[in-house]
Design a protein around this motif. Structure first.
Motif, PDB file in Angstrom:
ATOM      1  N   ALA A 103     -21.653   6.369   8.498  1.00  0.00           N
ATOM      2  CA  ALA A 103     -20.820   5.331   7.921  1.00  0.00           C
ATOM      3  C   ALA A 103     -21.183   5.046   6.608  1.00  0.00           C
ATOM      4  O   ALA A 103     -20.619   4.921   5.705  1.00  0.00           O
ATOM      5  N   GLN A 104     -22.679   5.041   6.368  1.00  0.00           N
ATOM      6  CA  GLN A 104     -23.189   4.833   5.002  1.00  0.00           C
ATOM      7  C   GLN A 104     -22.813   5.983   4.223  1.00  0.00           C
ATOM      8  O   GLN A 104     -22.524   5.924   2.995  1.00  0.00           O
ATOM      9  N   LEU A 105     -22.929   7.263   4.563  1.00  0.00           N
ATOM     10  CA  LEU A 105     -22.754   8.339   3.448  1.00  0.00           C
ATOM     11  C   LEU A 105     -21.409   8.432   3.437  1.00  0.00           C
ATOM     12  O   LEU A 105     -20.779   8.883   2.094  1.00  0.00           O
ATOM     13  N   ARG A 106     -20.230   8.095   4.259  1.00  0.00           N
ATOM     14  CA  ARG A 106     -18.820   8.086   4.097  1.00  0.00           C
ATOM     15  C   ARG A 106     -18.405   7.212   2.978  1.00  0.00           C
ATOM     16  O   ARG A 106     -17.420   7.486   2.302  1.00  0.00           O
ATOM     17  N   GLY A 107     -18.999   6.078   2.945  1.00  0.00           N
ATOM     18  CA  GLY A 107     -18.597   5.078   1.955  1.00  0.00           C
ATOM     19  C   GLY A 107     -19.451   5.152   0.537  1.00  0.00           C
ATOM     20  O   GLY A 107     -19.142   4.411  -0.313  1.00  0.00           O
ATOM     21  N   ALA A 108     -20.088   6.188   0.312  1.00  0.00           N
ATOM     22  CA  ALA A 108     -20.847   6.440  -0.948  1.00  0.00           C
ATOM     23  C   ALA A 108     -19.953   6.749  -1.866  1.00  0.00           C
ATOM     24  O   ALA A 108     -19.285   7.758  -2.030  1.00  0.00           O
ATOM     25  N   ASP A 109     -20.034   6.140  -3.377  1.00  0.00           N
ATOM     26  CA  ASP A 109     -19.175   6.230  -4.469  1.00  0.00           C
ATOM     27  C   ASP A 109     -19.890   5.873  -5.298  1.00  0.00           C
ATOM     28  O   ASP A 109     -19.692   4.936  -5.938  1.00  0.00           O
ATOM     29  N   HIS A 110     -21.217   6.868  -5.821  1.00  0.00           N
ATOM     30  CA  HIS A 110     -22.014   6.342  -6.951  1.00  0.00           C
ATOM     31  C   HIS A 110     -21.339   6.365  -8.330  1.00  0.00           C
ATOM     32  O   HIS A 110     -20.533   7.466  -8.695  1.00  0.00           O
ATOM     33  N   PHE A 111     -21.448   5.477  -9.192  1.00  0.00           N
ATOM     34  CA  PHE A 111     -21.051   5.392 -10.478  1.00  0.00           C
ATOM     35  C   PHE A 111     -19.734   5.250 -10.723  1.00  0.00           C
ATOM     36  O   PHE A 111     -18.990   5.781 -11.662  1.00  0.00           O
ATOM     37  N   ASN A 112     -18.862   4.994  -9.663  1.00  0.00           N
ATOM     38  CA  ASN A 112     -17.490   4.546  -9.359  1.00  0.00           C
ATOM     39  C   ASN A 112     -17.011   3.602 -10.874  1.00  0.00           C
ATOM     40  O   ASN A 112     -16.079   4.176 -11.520  1.00  0.00           O
ATOM     41  N   ALA A 113     -17.640   2.677 -11.035  1.00  0.00           N
ATOM     42  CA  ALA A 113     -17.143   1.724 -11.927  1.00  0.00           C
ATOM     43  C   ALA A 113     -17.197   2.275 -13.321  1.00  0.00           C
ATOM     44  O   ALA A 113     -16.316   2.177 -14.101  1.00  0.00           O
ATOM     45  N   LEU A 114     -18.333   3.025 -13.822  1.00  0.00           N
ATOM     46  CA  LEU A 114     -18.635   3.789 -14.926  1.00  0.00           C
ATOM     47  C   LEU A 114     -17.553   4.587 -15.109  1.00  0.00           C
ATOM     48  O   LEU A 114     -16.951   4.748 -16.262  1.00  0.00           O
ATOM     49  N   GLN A 115     -17.159   5.359 -14.205  1.00  0.00           N
ATOM     50  CA  GLN A 115     -16.366   6.420 -14.140  1.00  0.00           C
ATOM     51  C   GLN A 115     -14.976   6.006 -14.397  1.00  0.00           C
ATOM     52  O   GLN A 115     -14.166   6.442 -15.265  1.00  0.00           O
ATOM     53  N   THR A 116     -14.502   4.844 -13.973  1.00  0.00           N
ATOM     54  CA  THR A 116     -13.256   4.066 -14.055  1.00  0.00           C
ATOM     55  C   THR A 116     -13.034   3.647 -15.521  1.00  0.00           C
ATOM     56  O   THR A 116     -11.923   3.899 -16.114  1.00  0.00           O
ATOM     57  N   GLU A 117     -14.141   2.825 -15.844  1.00  0.00           N
ATOM     58  CA  GLU A 117     -14.185   2.278 -17.301  1.00  0.00           C
ATOM     59  C   GLU A 117     -13.942   3.498 -18.346  1.00  0.00           C
ATOM     60  O   GLU A 117     -13.247   3.512 -19.327  1.00  0.00           O
ATOM     61  N   LEU A 118     -14.829   4.450 -18.196  1.00  0.00           N
ATOM     62  CA  LEU A 118     -14.680   5.739 -19.131  1.00  0.00           C
ATOM     63  C   LEU A 118     -13.147   6.400 -19.026  1.00  0.00           C
ATOM     64  O   LEU A 118     -12.657   6.413 -20.143  1.00  0.00           O
ATOM     65  N   ARG A 119     -12.609   6.539 -17.973  1.00  0.00           N
ATOM     66  CA  ARG A 119     -11.375   6.879 -17.778  1.00  0.00           C
ATOM     67  C   ARG A 119     -10.246   6.225 -18.628  1.00  0.00           C
ATOM     68  O   ARG A 119      -9.509   6.572 -19.145  1.00  0.00           O
ATOM     69  N   GLU A 120     -10.319   4.849 -18.189  1.00  0.00           N
ATOM     70  CA  GLU A 120      -9.542   3.965 -18.875  1.00  0.00           C
ATOM     71  C   GLU A 120      -9.510   4.033 -20.541  1.00  0.00           C
ATOM     72  O   GLU A 120      -8.576   3.767 -21.223  1.00  0.00           O
ATOM     73  N   ASP A 121     -10.788   3.951 -20.992  1.00  0.00           N
ATOM     74  CA  ASP A 121     -11.038   4.077 -22.302  1.00  0.00           C
ATOM     75  C   ASP A 121     -10.534   5.254 -23.052  1.00  0.00           C
ATOM     76  O   ASP A 121      -9.898   5.361 -24.094  1.00  0.00           O
ATOM     77  N   LEU A 122     -10.794   6.310 -22.330  1.00  0.00           N
ATOM     78  CA  LEU A 122     -10.170   7.684 -22.807  1.00  0.00           C
ATOM     79  C   LEU A 122      -8.714   7.635 -22.924  1.00  0.00           C
ATOM     80  O   LEU A 122      -8.162   8.223 -23.792  1.00  0.00           O
ATOM     81  N   LYS A 123      -8.144   6.858 -21.950  1.00  0.00           N
ATOM     82  CA  LYS A 123      -6.659   6.971 -21.876  1.00  0.00           C
ATOM     83  C   LYS A 123      -6.295   5.806 -23.221  1.00  0.00           C
ATOM     84  O   LYS A 123      -5.143   6.447 -23.636  1.00  0.00           O
ATOM     85  N   ALA A 124      -7.018   4.858 -23.376  1.00  0.00           N
ATOM     86  CA  ALA A 124      -6.653   4.175 -24.590  1.00  0.00           C
ATOM     87  C   ALA A 124      -6.797   4.613 -25.912  1.00  0.00           C
ATOM     88  O   ALA A 124      -6.054   4.604 -26.729  1.00  0.00           O
ATOM     89  N   ILE A 125      -7.711   5.634 -25.958  1.00  0.00           N
ATOM     90  CA  ILE A 125      -7.736   6.212 -26.976  1.00  0.00           C
ATOM     91  C   ILE A 125      -6.938   7.529 -27.105  1.00  0.00           C
ATOM     92  O   ILE A 125      -6.338   7.577 -28.404  1.00  0.00           O
ATOM     93  N   LYS A 126      -6.379   7.945 -26.230  1.00  0.00           N
ATOM     94  CA  LYS A 126      -5.529   9.170 -26.381  1.00  0.00           C
ATOM     95  C   LYS A 126      -3.835   8.374 -26.695  1.00  0.00           C
ATOM     96  O   LYS A 126      -3.324   8.785 -27.474  1.00  0.00           O
ATOM     97  N   GLU A 127      -3.968   7.112 -26.019  1.00  0.00           N
ATOM     98  CA  GLU A 127      -2.654   6.514 -26.569  1.00  0.00           C
ATOM     99  C   GLU A 127      -2.711   6.082 -27.692  1.00  0.00           C
ATOM    100  O   GLU A 127      -1.695   5.995 -28.564  1.00  0.00           O
ATOM    101  N   ALA A 128      -3.844   5.546 -28.457  1.00  0.00           N
ATOM    102  CA  ALA A 128      -3.804   5.470 -29.882  1.00  0.00           C
ATOM    103  C   ALA A 128      -3.718   6.551 -30.779  1.00  0.00           C
ATOM    104  O   ALA A 128      -3.433   6.427 -31.966  1.00  0.00           O
TER     105      ALA A 128
END
Length: 129
Positions: A103-128
């Motif tokens: 159960a612990q290994l199934r829920g492991a999602d390391h550095f998910n928040a950082l990846q999400t922030e980077l993805r959103e910022d790259l999307k904002a840069i592409k839109e700019a």
């Protein structure tokens, strides 16, 4: 139509805005990476403890199953009940440790928040652009 000079100035302003945005976000990324690293460390520690518990449980289960088989040969009814109860208990501990680890290994999602922030910022840069 824009003349080449004003078009170049517009591109420079756009890239300057993007550079300012990226520079402002760099500190946020560093802070977020530190938080995610601490969370990953805690998760890794829990996973490691679960794996050790699983290994110990499996070893005890095998040991007590062997003891139970040996005790079966002696033919004492009370001894058999105790030995099989101990073996069954360790088997339940091993199964519980296995499912806890899974159960612990199934829920492991390391550095998910950082990846999400980077993805959103790259999307904002592409839109700019």
């Amino acid at each position: 139509m824009l003349n080449p000079l004003s078009q170049a100035q517009a591109n420079v302003r756009r890239w300057k805005a993007i550079a300012t945005f990226c520079a402002a976000r760099a500190g946020d990324y560093a802070e977020l990476a530190g938080l995610e690293l601490a969370e990953t460390k805690a998760t890794l520690l829990r996973e490691l403890i679960s794996m050790v518990a699983l290994a110990v449980g499996v070893l005890f289960t095998l040991s007590f199953l062997c003891f139970a088989l040996i005790a079966t040969a002696f033919g004492t009814p009370y001894l058999l009940a105790v030995v099989w109860a101990i073996a069954g208990t360790w088997l339940l501990v091993s199964v519980g440790a296995f499912f806890t680890m899974r159960a612990q290994l199934r829920g492991a999602d390391h550095f998910n928040a950082l990846q999400t922030e980077l993805r959103e910022d790259l999307k904002a840069i592409k839109e700019a652009l």
